[in-house]
Design an enzyme around this catalytic site. Structure first.
Site, short mmCIF file in Angstrom:
data_model
loop_
_atom_site.label_atom_id
_atom_site.label_comp_id
_atom_site.label_asym_id
_atom_site.label_seq_id
_atom_site.Cartn_x
_atom_site.Cartn_y
_atom_site.Cartn_z
N GLY A 1 0.85 -1.18 0.00
CA GLY A 1 0.00 0.00 0.00
C GLY A 1 0.89 1.23 0.00
CE1 TYR B 1 -3.71 -3.60 -6.86
CE2 TYR B 1 -3.95 -3.63 -9.25
CZ TYR B 1 -3.22 -3.29 -8.12
OH TYR B 1 -2.02 -2.64 -8.26
N GLY C 1 9.08 4.72 -5.69
CA GLY C 1 8.48 6.05 -5.59
C GLY C 1 8.06 6.39 -4.18
CG ASP C 2 5.03 4.26 -2.36
OD1 ASP C 2 4.47 5.27 -2.82
OD2 ASP C 2 4.60 3.10 -2.52
N GLY D 1 7.74 0.16 -5.20
CA GLY D 1 8.04 0.77 -3.91
C GLY D 1 9.09 1.86 -3.96
CG ASN E 1 1.14 6.67 -5.97
OD1 ASN E 1 1.45 5.87 -6.84
ND2 ASN E 1 1.67 6.67 -4.77
CG LEU F 1 13.12 13.33 -13.38
CD1 LEU F 1 14.27 14.28 -13.70
CD2 LEU F 1 11.99 13.48 -14.40
CD GLU G 1 -2.08 5.65 0.49
OE1 GLU G 1 -2.59 6.25 -0.48
OE2 GLU G 1 -2.13 4.40 0.65
NE ARG H 1 -7.69 -1.24 -4.50
CZ ARG H 1 -6.57 -0.53 -4.71
NH1 ARG H 1 -5.97 -0.55 -5.90
NH2 ARG H 1 -6.04 0.17 -3.72
#
Length: 314
Positions: A33, A103, A257-258, A255, A165, A225, A35, A105
């Site tokens: 996830g 998914y 980018g997070d 993961g 996102n 980038l 967040e 969800r």
């Protein structure tokens, strides 16, 4: 509290063998996830962070809560829902082909998040609110919750960092563009990837994307980038490309980018300049791609503190 974030986390099943899922008999179970990825990465970097969500009152929900809490994240505001399940998803890996994701969800507990699930005083005590466009796409009530959270943050002078996102599997492109631009105009920092920035603004170059987002009201824009690093621009006229960190072998880009978001936030929490914070984001993102999984590669502060890296951030 340094950071509050909220959104859906799901149980992820990854096959132990390649091939169509109908022939796979064994899976590895973990969580995923955006967040909660950021929350876990921030906790490993030494920060106090709270993750808010709704989970099914089921074994998967307990597993997710316990996993995230075990990483040192405050989960005290998580709501357990007796009527709706925790979401799950599956990866499918076939040799020579891109990984597919399936998914399950729809109707999940997290999609029933409402503004009432946010504790105003809890949010008011934070330095930063981290928001993503994923939550806004889950349902009308999730969008209401996101916009309510941004309003509360502005009311209490909490800095809002927004990662669009964009997930076009969740909503139509035009709807995404409209809603996410509306949110971007209300926050302090907008942090898109290049494709996301182009979708939001219609521009093709980082400089042009940044200027259009700044013109909407953001104080700063940071554009991810990938292996090239990132570009940032501020309302005060600062702008710069910040090189990424070379990685000998990319194992899994999921993961990254997070991880970048967490590193960037960590730099801001520490009072660093935008350049230093972006460089730290690049560093954490580089760690993320070296192992398989969403959170498994995120480093601890002891691994990347400047005094351990010959002041590479300065």
């Amino acid at each position: 509290m340094d950071v509050v974030t909220f959104g859906e986390t799901m149980v992820l099943f990854t096959p132990q063998t390649a091939g169509p899922l109908r022939f796979v008999n064994q899976f590895a179970k973990t969580i995923a996830g955006a967040e909660s990825n950021v929350a876990i990465a921030l906790a490993r970097l030494g920060h106090q962070v709270s993750w808010v969500s709704r989970l099914g009152n089921d074994e998967f929900g307990l597993y997710i809560r316990n996993f995230i809490r075990g990483e040192g994240v405050d989960t005290s505001r998580v709501v357990f829902d007796d009527e709706h399940p925790t979401a799950v998803f599956f990866k499918e890996q076939q040799v020579g082909q891109e990984t597919k994701v399936y998914y399950y969800r729809k109707g999940s507990a997290a999609s029933f998040l409402t503004p009432d699930d946010l504790d105003e005083q809890h949010l008011a005590q934070a330095k930063f609110l981290h928001v993503t466009g994923i939550t806004s796409a889950l349902s009308d009530s999730c969008l209401e919750t996101t916009e309510h959270a941004v309003r509360l943050a502005r009311k209490h002078d909490v800095t809002v960092v927004f990662d669009p996102n964009i997930r076009l599997k969740l909503w139509p492109k035009e709807r995404a563009r409209q809603v996410l631009n509306r949110i971007a105009a209300q926050v302090d920092v907008v942090m898109p990837g290049m494709e996301e920035g182009a979708l939001l603004t219609g521009a093709a170059a980082p400089e042009d994307i940044s200027q259009r987002l700044l013109a909407q009201g953001a104080k700063a824009v940071v554009i991810k980038l990938g292996e090239r690093g990132a570009f940032y621009s501020t309302a005060g006229g600062l702008q710069e490309y910040v090189d990424g960190f070379p990685v000998k072998q990319v194992v899994d880009p999921i993961g990254a980018g997070d991880g970048f978001a967490a590193g960037f936030l960590s730099g801001l929490i520490r009072g660093w300049s935008y350049r230093e914070a972006v460089r730290l984001g690049n560093r954490v993102g580089a760690f993320a791609v070296t192992v398989s999984g969403d959170v498994e590669g995120y480093p601890y502060w002891s691994q990347i503190a400047p005094d351990k890296q010959d002041e590479i951030y300065r």
